[in-house]
Structures are given as C-alpha cells and as structure tokens.
Motif scaffolding. Sequence first.
Motif, PDB file in Angstrom:
ATOM      1  N   HIS A   1      -0.131  -5.647  -7.686  1.00 21.01           N
ATOM      2  CA  HIS A   1      -0.686  -4.302  -7.868  1.00 21.01           C
ATOM      3  C   HIS A   1       0.419  -3.261  -8.015  1.00 21.01           C
ATOM      4  O   HIS A   1       0.242  -2.257  -8.706  1.00 21.01           O
ATOM      5  CB  HIS A   1      -1.592  -3.944  -6.683  1.00 21.01           C
TER       6      HIS A   1
ATOM      7  N   VAL B   1       2.272   1.704  -3.543  1.00 18.61           N
ATOM      8  CA  VAL B   1       1.284   2.157  -4.538  1.00 18.61           C
ATOM      9  C   VAL B   1       0.916   3.619  -4.297  1.00 18.61           C
ATOM     10  O   VAL B   1       0.806   4.412  -5.249  1.00 18.61           O
ATOM     11  CB  VAL B   1       0.028   1.260  -4.502  1.00 18.61           C
TER      12      VAL B   1
ATOM     13  N   PRO C   1      -3.576  -3.735  -1.419  1.00 18.06           N
ATOM     14  CA  PRO C   1      -2.666  -4.016  -2.536  1.00 18.06           C
ATOM     15  C   PRO C   1      -1.712  -5.172  -2.230  1.00 18.06           C
ATOM     16  O   PRO C   1      -1.428  -5.489  -1.068  1.00 18.06           O
ATOM     17  CB  PRO C   1      -1.897  -2.702  -2.718  1.00 18.06           C
TER      18      PRO C   1
ATOM     19  N   ARG D   1       0.834  -1.210   0.000  1.00 13.05           N
ATOM     20  CA  ARG D   1       0.000   0.000   0.000  1.00 13.05           C
ATOM     21  C   ARG D   1       0.867   1.258   0.000  1.00 13.05           C
ATOM     22  O   ARG D   1       0.614   2.205  -0.759  1.00 13.05           O
ATOM     23  CB  ARG D   1      -0.932   0.017   1.214  1.00 13.05           C
TER      24      ARG D   1
ATOM     25  N   VAL E   1      -8.180  -1.370  -5.965  1.00 16.27           N
ATOM     26  CA  VAL E   1      -7.688  -1.665  -4.621  1.00 16.27           C
ATOM     27  C   VAL E   1      -8.180  -0.615  -3.637  1.00 16.27           C
ATOM     28  O   VAL E   1      -8.746   0.409  -4.022  1.00 16.27           O
ATOM     29  CB  VAL E   1      -6.142  -1.719  -4.586  1.00 16.27           C
TER      30      VAL E   1
END
Length: 333
Positions: free
Chosen positions: A287, A144, A283, A141, A259
């Motif tokens: 991803h 991303v 994620p 996370r 996501v």
Amino acid sequence: MQVGGKAADAVGLLAGVALDAAFGDPRRFHPVAGFGTAAGALERRLYAPHRAAGAAFAAVAVGVPVLAGVAAHVATRHRPVTRAVLVAAATWTVLGGRTLRHEATTMAKHLKQADLEAARGRLNHLCGRDPSTLDEPELARATVESVAENTSDAVVAPLFWGAVAGLPGLLGYRAANTLDAMVGHRSPRYARFGTAAARLDDALNLVPSRLTAALTILAAPTVNGSRAEAARVWRRDRADHPSPNAGQCESSMAGALGVRLGGRNVYFGRSEVRPFLGDGPRPSAGHIKRAAKLSGTVGLLAAGLAATVAATRAGVAAAAGHAVRRTRRGGGR
C-alpha cells in the motif's frame, strides 16, 4: 525557448516541478534549511510564552520572504526570462515531491524485507511519531498517512500558492509551513507561542488540502482504486480527523487505496487516539508503494492545473493593465 511575459510564471512552475522530479531536494545549502536556521535565531530573540509574541514572530518570519518575493516580482516585471528562472528556482526549493516518494519507497523496501529496525529508524524522515514499539502495519499506516498529508503540504499547496500569487505565494507558503513544523505543535513551550503559526498554516492549507482530496479521488484508478469508493470515504470520514486539513487528504487516500487509517498515535511523551478513516485492512508495504505512485500522479495533475491558473492570471492582469492604459490615453485627449 522564448518565454512570453504572460507565460513566465507558468513556465517557471513547470520547470521547477521538472527540477524536483529530476533532482529532489538540494542536498547541500538547502534554502529552506537556511530559513529554518534564521527563524530559530529570531525565535530566540522574540520568544515569550504568550500568543502576542508568537504572532509577532510569525509576522516577521513570513513577512520577510513575502516582501522578498514581491520585490523580485516587481523587479522582473519586464524580464520574463529572469522571472521564469526565479520562479523555477523557488518552485524547486519549496517542493518536496520526489523526496516524499523516495522516503516512502525506502520504508516499503525495509518493511518488505522485514527489517523493522531499519524501518523504525527511517520513520522520523516522514513524521514525528515514536517508532520504538510500532509493528509493520503501524509503520505502514504512519507512512501512508504522512504521504497523504505531505502530498498537500509539500506538493499541491506550494503549487497552488505559486499559481495564484507567484513568487510571493511560493516563498510565503513555504515560510509559514516551516514555522508550523517548528513551533506549531503541541508542547509546553509552544502551547501559546505557536498558535499564530499553526493557525496561519491551517488557513493557507484550507483550499490546497481539499484540492488534494479531489485530485486523489480523480487519480484513484491509476493505483487500481475506485473513484466512487474514494469519494464515499472522503465524504463520510473527512471531518473525523482533528485537523481541518489532514482529514481531507487522509480520508481520500484511504478510500483510494482501500485501507483503514487512523487509530492510536504515540508521539514522544504523549499519545492521541484518532477515529478510523476508511473500511479496508490495515496498510502494508504494498500500500505504501501505491500511495507513493498516487502522490506522484496527484502532483502532476496539480502542476498542470497550477500552470494553467498562472497563465490565466497573467493574461487577465495584462488585459486589465492594457484597458487601464487605454482609458488613461482616452481621458487625456
């Protein structure tokens, strides 16, 4: 290739994007690192725990690169090849697209191999969170979210300001963004001193962050995402983020990848709880790879748009100058 006067900035921007794609950031003697060192020395001279000192610091640290860009712009007014070379070099210097994608894919590799120690050690290349207790989904996370925000900060925003303001825009934006990273964060030392730098960076990113969101939505199908879903999540969640700009990029990325971003972020010495963005699962390494690919596509779209705007701007300026000269000649008869 012959470079026309009207096309110099556009050609330089595209050449700089190509240099970044081919080589990434210069590994030694990076001009941005040199600027950071100079800005650090200036901070030590001007620092005081109030906003006026911070405003003076920001004005000098950003003003000097802008003035250098203006001087170079004027000096190369009738030298399109030299102008194109300078714009290409400046664009390469201020962009960070290849490095961003490299760091993201490296993180994805570590997570896919279940090497959490290596992944935690790599996170500070992307953001300032404390990685010591983060598991795989939280590391993914953080990556991303960093890719989403830095696609704007390190790719779209420099190209935007290079398109609308040429060399002064490229140098001034990177200077302001670097200052924000240095003094714009929340801490006892910079609570007031860093206010001017943080607000300047926010202002300069208002348009680029929204452009990044629009391009992310447009490019969603390239990573098997849905434009409709990316747009829906962006419309619903963009204002939930505490940053007026990061929420634009992160919400559109969340929708494009399907996501859920957001949650509790732990920094060194403090924590923040942010609203969730998106409706999907947390994620994973896969991803991250999709986010890196999407970031690259957004960068290419931004490059084409920036070159078009730069060429149009130069053409309008040339036509206006020609009209003024004709008026002056006509008035002298």
